[in-house]
Enzyme design. Structure first.
Site, PDB file in Angstrom:
ATOM      1  N   ASN A 167      -1.140  -6.489   7.087  1.00 40.05           N
ATOM      2  CA  ASN A 167      -0.362  -5.300   6.736  1.00 40.05           C
ATOM      3  C   ASN A 167      -0.667  -4.091   7.627  1.00 40.05           C
ATOM      4  OD1 ASN A 167      -1.381  -6.666   3.838  1.00 40.05           O
ATOM      5  ND2 ASN A 167       0.822  -6.617   4.226  1.00 40.05           N
ATOM      6  N   ILE A 211       0.338   1.230   8.947  1.00 42.51           N
ATOM      7  CA  ILE A 211       0.022   0.550   7.689  1.00 42.51           C
ATOM      8  C   ILE A 211       1.300   0.288   6.912  1.00 42.51           C
ATOM      9  CG2 ILE A 211      -1.290   0.722   5.534  1.00 42.51           C
ATOM     10  CD1 ILE A 211      -2.967   2.952   7.081  1.00 42.51           C
ATOM     11  N   CYS A 212       1.466  -0.948   6.463  1.00 42.90           N
ATOM     12  CA  CYS A 212       2.588  -1.299   5.595  1.00 42.90           C
ATOM     13  C   CYS A 212       2.087  -1.198   4.154  1.00 42.90           C
ATOM     14  CB  CYS A 212       3.073  -2.715   5.902  1.00 42.90           C
ATOM     15  SG  CYS A 212       4.436  -3.224   4.861  1.00 42.90           S
ATOM     16  N   LEU A 213       2.439  -0.105   3.501  1.00 38.32           N
ATOM     17  CA  LEU A 213       1.988   0.145   2.142  1.00 38.32           C
ATOM     18  C   LEU A 213       3.096   0.902   1.417  1.00 38.32           C
ATOM     19  CD1 LEU A 213      -0.513  -0.106   0.253  1.00 38.32           C
ATOM     20  CD2 LEU A 213      -1.241   2.117   1.092  1.00 38.32           C
TER      21      LEU A 213
END
Length: 163
Positions: free
Chosen positions: A79, A86-88
């Site tokens: 992620n 950041i993939c959040l």
């Protein structure tokens, strides 16, 4: 430079007076919207021995939009991409002005403890994770050793050299 909103001042004061365990966030002297962040890898994760450097920036329209956060330390995680992005969800579609800097940093620390290869940003890492999780975890540990200054080294005193 425009005066800092009360909200940012309050959040910054709370980060300093009531720090989150395993996380530091220090505002830059030059720009109080820019924070130098360190996050300890969570225990029982492949990142547990590392201390990761991040940068966090509060845009002018914060808190109506999410802070910009990225890893400066190289990390092997499905992620987090090569550029440290950041993939959040809380940094994107699920952002809410009710969230605070500390909440975001805790969410990032939790993401280290629970990688999600089904919602990847680094597709190659996610593929590795799905095909051979044990090997991917091993690579994550190796990268942590190599790139994230370990907690042990960070706390060791250098007074022994003066003998």
């Amino acid at each position: 430079m425009a005066a800092l909103p009360k909200r940012i001042i309050k959040e910054t004061e709370r980060l300093v007076s009531d720090p989150v365990p395993g996380i530091t966030a220090v505002p830059s002297d030059d720009n109080l919207r820019y924070f130098h962040v360190t996050i300890d890898g969570p225990d029982s994760s492949p990142y547990s021995s590392g201390v990761f450097d991040l940068e966090l920036y509060l845009p002018d329209d914060y808190p109506m939009c999410a802070p910009k956060v990225r890893f400066l330390t190289k990390i092997y995680h499905p992620n987090i991409d090569k550029l440290g992005r950041i993939c959040l969800d809380v940094l994107k579609d699920n952002w809410s002005p009710a969230l605070q800097i500390r909440t975001i940093l805790l969410s990032i620390q939790a993401l280290l403890g629970a990688p999600n290869p089904d919602d990847p940003l680094a597709n190659d890492v996610a593929e590795d994770w799905k095909q051979d999780e044990k090997r991917a975890v091993q690579v994550a540990k190796e990268w942590t050793e190599k790139y994230a200054k370990s907690k042990e080294i960070a706390t060791t005193s250098t007074t022994e050299e003066s003998v």
